[in-house]
Design a protein around this motif. Structure first.
Motif, mmCIF file in Angstrom:
data_model
loop_
_atom_site.group_PDB
_atom_site.id
_atom_site.type_symbol
_atom_site.label_atom_id
_atom_site.label_comp_id
_atom_site.label_asym_id
_atom_site.label_seq_id
_atom_site.Cartn_x
_atom_site.Cartn_y
_atom_site.Cartn_z
ATOM 1 N N PHE A 72 0.880 -1.034 -0.109
ATOM 2 C CA PHE A 72 -0.022 -0.143 0.107
ATOM 3 C C PHE A 72 0.959 1.500 0.132
ATOM 4 N N GLY A 73 2.133 0.871 1.140
ATOM 5 C CA GLY A 73 2.584 2.633 1.013
ATOM 6 C C GLY A 73 3.469 2.649 -0.347
ATOM 7 N N VAL A 74 4.529 1.447 -1.066
ATOM 8 C CA VAL A 74 4.521 1.712 -2.865
ATOM 9 C C VAL A 74 3.412 2.502 -3.576
ATOM 10 N N ILE A 75 2.443 1.874 -3.241
ATOM 11 C CA ILE A 75 1.791 2.578 -4.583
ATOM 12 C C ILE A 75 1.019 3.813 -3.983
ATOM 13 N N PRO A 128 -4.033 4.782 -4.347
ATOM 14 C CA PRO A 128 -4.392 3.337 -3.792
ATOM 15 C C PRO A 128 -5.681 3.326 -3.563
ATOM 16 N N LYS A 129 -6.427 5.077 -3.079
ATOM 17 C CA LYS A 129 -7.746 5.055 -3.106
ATOM 18 C C LYS A 129 -8.471 3.961 -3.924
ATOM 19 N N ALA A 130 -7.896 4.014 -5.260
ATOM 20 C CA ALA A 130 -9.167 3.422 -6.562
ATOM 21 C C ALA A 130 -9.089 2.058 -5.910
ATOM 22 N N ALA A 206 -0.848 11.956 0.335
ATOM 23 C CA ALA A 206 0.342 10.708 1.115
ATOM 24 C C ALA A 206 0.073 11.322 2.673
ATOM 25 N N THR A 207 -1.161 11.404 3.139
ATOM 26 C CA THR A 207 -1.967 10.952 4.392
ATOM 27 C C THR A 207 -2.350 10.185 3.775
ATOM 28 N N ALA A 208 -3.313 8.776 2.822
ATOM 29 C CA ALA A 208 -3.504 8.697 2.676
ATOM 30 C C ALA A 208 -3.591 7.124 3.539
#
Length: 211
Positions: A72-75, A128-130, A206-208
């Protein structure tokens, strides 16, 4: 999927597509620079990325990505870097960028549709929200008493169509803004404004979190 169920979820999907986000900001910017039709053509890149992410989610890999701190962090950070890059590039655009594409009858689009489709693709695939949307929200729209694969397919097709409609709406908005810009200084300020929007989008991304 029954027609009544589709008529229920289609407006919800349309609202999801119309929400402000990096891809719709990209469509607005393309609408300003090149016109509404080229902006919508570029959405094929966005929909290709979303189709890949929907397939990933349908196969169950989306849940793995969402639950994995590392992936998740990579994306997320790839998306942050790319949106920041677009923001800086737009900010530094020349004030005459729009005039280079104008003709007597309005805007003449660049011939390079592929570059705009590639940009839409990269913005979408690195958000990543998608994946959260396709993994957490789309399954709630399914009727589990009916075959799931065809329902997921219809939801995906509907989403891709509504993304085109949303992009057209944002591109038209960008085109109307363009008409208000008559001087190079106005275009310069507009580019800086849109560049700031992309930078802000990168900060929000970045805050996701995975929640």
């Amino acid at each position: 999927m029954t027609l009544s169920l589709w008529l229920t979820i289609a407006p919800l999907i349309m609202l999801l597509s119309l929400g402000p986000g990096p891809n719709n900001f990209t469509a607005m910017h393309n609408g300003m620079q090149y016109g509404a039709v080229p902006a919508v053509i570029a959405v094929f890149g966005r929909n290709l990325a979303f189709s890949i992410l929907m397939l990933v989610s349908a196969l169950g890999l989306g849940a793995i990505i969402v639950s994995s701190v590392f992936w998740f962090g990579v994306i997320k950070w790839l998306g942050v870097v790319y949106l920041f890059y677009i923001g800086v590039k737009t900010w530094r655009s020349a004030a005459t960028a729009l005039q280079e594409h104008e003709s007597e009858n309005g805007v003449r689009a660049k011939s390079n549709h592929l570059a705009r489709m590639r940009q839409e693709f990269l913005v979408a695939i690195s958000n990543p929200k998608a994946i959260l949307l396709f993994t957490a929200i789309f399954p709630q729209m399914l009727d589990l008493t009916q075959p799931v694969p065809m329902q997921f397919l219809w939801i995906g097709v509907t989403f891709c169509v509504t993304e085109c409609i949303a992009a057209y709406v944002y591109a038209l908005g960008g085109k109307q803004i363009r008409r208000l810009i008559k001087k190079p200084s106005g275009m310069k300020n507009l580019n800086r404004g849109m560049g700031g929007v992309f930078v802000l989008a990168s900060i929000f991304l970045a805050t996701a979190t995975r929640s």
